[in-house]
Each structure stands twice: as structure tokens, then as C-alpha cells.
Design a protein around this motif. Structure first.
Motif, PDB file in Angstrom:
ATOM      1  N   SER A   1      39.102  33.316  45.155  1.00 22.99           N
ATOM      2  CA  SER A   1      38.505  32.584  46.283  1.00 22.99           C
ATOM      3  C   SER A   1      39.543  31.763  47.029  1.00 22.99           C
ATOM      4  O   SER A   1      39.454  31.590  48.249  1.00 22.99           O
ATOM      5  CB  SER A   1      37.376  31.667  45.783  1.00 22.99           C
ATOM      6  OG  SER A   1      36.265  32.435  45.359  1.00 22.99           O
TER       7      SER A   1
ATOM      8  N   ASP B   1      32.653  36.314  50.457  1.00 21.64           N
ATOM      9  CA  ASP B   1      32.815  35.568  49.215  1.00 21.64           C
ATOM     10  C   ASP B   1      31.547  35.701  48.377  1.00 21.64           C
ATOM     11  O   ASP B   1      30.521  35.090  48.676  1.00 21.64           O
ATOM     12  CB  ASP B   1      33.087  34.090  49.532  1.00 21.64           C
ATOM     13  CG  ASP B   1      33.483  33.298  48.298  1.00 21.64           C
ATOM     14  OD1 ASP B   1      33.636  33.914  47.226  1.00 21.64           O
ATOM     15  OD2 ASP B   1      33.639  32.076  48.399  1.00 21.64           O
TER      16      ASP B   1
ATOM     17  N   VAL C   1      35.471  39.101  47.718  1.00 16.78           N
ATOM     18  CA  VAL C   1      35.752  38.421  46.449  1.00 16.78           C
ATOM     19  C   VAL C   1      34.532  38.585  45.557  1.00 16.78           C
ATOM     20  O   VAL C   1      33.401  38.334  45.993  1.00 16.78           O
ATOM     21  CB  VAL C   1      36.039  36.922  46.680  1.00 16.78           C
ATOM     22  CG1 VAL C   1      35.756  36.115  45.428  1.00 16.78           C
ATOM     23  CG2 VAL C   1      37.476  36.717  47.102  1.00 16.78           C
TER      24      VAL C   1
END
Length: 379
Positions: free
Chosen positions: A62, A177, A209
Motif C-alpha cells: 500500500s 487498493d 494492491v
């Protein structure tokens, strides 16, 4: 032509020595006080690639995404996008958009207002905004929900609104994310394929991610496995799974059995490994292992056959006892305890409704596998 796994699409610019990366992390380090989140990391992502950063919590994935978005600056090194150094460029001036796990939708706005928000901020003309919003609604199949507010939508619908808002401004790169973390399992699986199709339709570069291995394996063209701020391996999903570069990668992705031993002999690409559960293992994927090396032989459960009798002509066979068994419908999972106490996991596809060789707890059983079924790991 043989290949490691099925090829999802004919797209592999990383194999072209003349291809230039679209995104390049060059010796990037990021420290927060005494803690090093990213450690001298170099990584390349190509245009129109669906790239996944995969790792456990705290591995730095991240942080990489936030540096690319402009929310953090590298302590050392540089990040290039299409040849431009991004240092000092604020997030709102980067051709990058980020979709957060929480979706961050405006609760007081309708679906179409949420999608239009960024376009209005950019000063786009009203007719152009209306046209773009219509295109986005069609793209994510939410036209009939355009007047609803976020609380009137399901989790999957909210996810698609956030996605439409993220791509409405047509960024060069979309950062995601943990984009599917809030969805239930079935919806998450469906949305993975929707994201893949959408990425190819838009022709954008996606960087996602995730800590979900299946998610990364399903969607990504390539995966970077991260651990403690460093890259352990970058490869296609099939290469990561079938040809892991280390014990860490083999153990992190999917289920695996590890047999520790020593290379007793090496001839061409074949090695004989001793010391593994008291048996000699013949391996055809020996890599660079030399005679005398201490190595691990890694093999996936589905590559191992379990039977009540020793298979005739099997190059690799070991006897044990059925220690545990799980019938999962589409497959049966066996845990077979060998003579030295090592428990080997094997899985068999239930391709027929009945079996000619039923096994149950405490039965004597043989495990066997082909010489090309696993790989030798030297680190």
C-alpha cells in the motif's frame, strides 16, 4: 508448444528487451521514522498491464501505491510515469486515479452525481459531462440506478459506482487498493472477471494492491510478491505458482509440500535428491542446483496421486497412512503421514461420482508423482 499454465491473453511486453516500462520504481526506499516500509525496491509496470502487488499486511504494497498516487514521497530513489519523474508533483496533477477499499462515495449525491463530481471539478462543459457520465453508466451497467444514492445500492453496485467515478476522468493509470475486500465471496469472484474485462475494454494500466492470492492470480497479467518492503519475485500467475523462485514464494502462494534434502547426483536437467523422508526423489526441474547442495523439493497437492497400492513404474513413490481426509465436492483432500512423520497434502479431482479405490482414515496409502511435477528450490 508447452506452457506453464494457460495463457490468458497474448500480452507480454516484459519479454521484449526493447519495450520501455510505463511505470518504473527505481531503487525506491520509504522510511517512517526508524521503520523501513519499502527497501531499495525496483519494479517495472508496462502500459495496459493489469499488475498486482501481493503480500501480507505490512509488506509495503500500500505504501508503494500511495507513493505512485502522490500521497507519500520516497525517502530515496525515484518513480517514473511514462518517462516523467513524479517527485514533487501533487496527486491532483498526476494522470493517476485511485479507488479505495471504502469506495469513498458521497452519500448525499446520486450515482450520476458521484460519477460527475471529478469532471465538474476539472471544469468540463456540462454537455460533455452528461455524455461521459452516460458512457460510464453504460460501461458498468448501472444506467437504471443513476438516480439512486449509495445507501440504496448493494455492495457490488457501490463498487461499480466507485470504479466508474475513477475511470470517468480517463486517467493513464488506475490504482486499486484492496478493491474487492468489502464484497462477499461469490460477488468478489464475479467482480474479478468484470474488472479484467473492463480493464481490457478501456485499455488502461491497472495496479492493484491485494493480500488475496486468488484475486491476484485471477486478474493480473503479472504479480509482484512483496515481503518486508522487498520484491521476492515478479512473474505471471502461472510462473509464480509453477516455478516459484524461493521457499518463501512457494509457501506464500497456494498450498505446497516441501521435502528438504541434498542433491546426490545431477545429470543434465535431472537431479536425484536424498534425505527427503528417507526416499530418493527424481526431479526433472532441477534448475541450477548442483550435486551436494542442500535444497527443497516443492510440489503442489494436485500433482500428487494417492492410491492404496504402490503404482507400477512410478519414479517417485512413498508409503504412509491416511492421517486426515476432507471431501469438498469437487475434490477430495488427503493428508498422508509418511514414515518420518511428515504430513503430505494431496488433492484429487472428483471427476466421477464413484471411486474404484476408496481410502479412509488410518488406511495405508501410497503417494506418487512424476519427475516433472515439482521444482527444486535453492533458496
Amino acid at each position: 508448444m508447452k506452457s506453464l499454465g494457460s495463457i490468458r491473453r497474448e500480452f507480454a511486453p516484459w519479454n521484449d528487451p526493447n519495450a520501455k516500462p510505463y511505470i518504473a520504481f527505481e531503487n525506491v526506499t520509504k522510511r517512517f521514522g526508524d521503520f523501513t516500509a519499502v527497501n531499495n525496491l525496483s519494479l517495472s509496470v508496462y502500459e495496459r498491464e493489469f499488475f498486482a502487488l501481493l503480500g501480507a499486511s505490512g509488506c509495503g504494497k500500500s505504501t508503494l501505491l500511495r507513493m505512485l498516487a502522490g500521497f507519500e514521497e520516497p525517502t530515496a530513489g525515484r518513480i517514473l510515469l511514462d518517462g516523467q519523474d513524479l517527485r514533487g508533483i501533487p496527486p491532483y496533477r498526476r494522470p493517476v486515479n485511485m479507488m479505495f477499499q471504502s469506495y469513498a462515495l458521497f452519500p448525499h449525491m446520486t450515482v450520476e452525481q458521484n460519477i460527475a463530481f471529478g469532471l465538474k471539478q476539472d471544469g468540463m462543459a456540462k454537455p460533455a459531462i452528461e455524455q461521459r457520465v452516460k458512457e460510464m453508466l453504460d460501461l458498468v451497467k448501472l444506467t437504471q440506478f443513476s438516480k439512486r444514492k449509495p445507501h440504496q445500492l448493494s455492495g457490488g453496485q457501490r463498487q461499480r459506482v466507485a470504479l466508474a467515478r475513477s475511470v470517468a476522468k480517463r486517467p493513464k493509470v488506475l490504482l486499486l487498493d484492496e478493491p474487492l475486500g468489502a464484497l462477499d465471496k461469490k460477488l468478489r469472484e464475479e467482480t474479478q472477471f468484470e474488472l479484467m474485462d473492463l480493464q481490457q475494454e478501456l485499455g488502461l494500466t491497472f495496479v492493484v494492491v491485494t493480500h488475496d492470492q486468488e484475486e491476484a492470480m485471477t486478474m493480473a497479467d503479472r504479480i509482484a510478491i512483496l515481503d518486508k518492503g522487498e520484491v521476492m519475485q515478479v512473474a505471471t500467475p502461472a510462473e509464480i505458482y509453477e516455478a516459484p523462485a524461493s521457499r518463501f514464494v512457494a509457501g506464500f502462494v497456494g498450498n505446497v509440500n516441501m521435502f528438504e534434502g541434498t542433491v546426490a547426483a545431477r545429470e543434465a536437467n535431472t537431479a536425484r535428491i536424498t534425505g527427503a523422508s528417507g526416499a530418493e526423489i527424481v526431479v526433472e526441474n532441477a534448475g541450477d542446483a548442483a550435486a551436494g547442495n542442500s535444497v527443497a523439493f516443492a510440489i503442489r497437492p494436485e500433482k500428487i496421486k494417492v492410491s492404496s497400492r504402490r503404482p507400477e513404474g512410478a519414479a517417485n513413490a512413498m508409503e504412509g497412512e491416511v492421517y486426515d481426509l476432507a471431501y469438498l465436492g469437487d475434490m477430495t483432500v488427503y493428508h498422508v503421514k509418511l514414515g518420518d512423520g511428515q504430513v503430505v497434502k494431496a488433492s484429487a479431482l472428483n471427476s466421477a461420482r464413484q471411486t474404484d479405490d476408496p481410502l479412509t482414515w488410518n488406511d495405508r496409502a501410497w503417494i506418487s508423482f512424476r519427475p516433472d511435477a515439482g521444482v527444486v528450490l535453492t533458496r
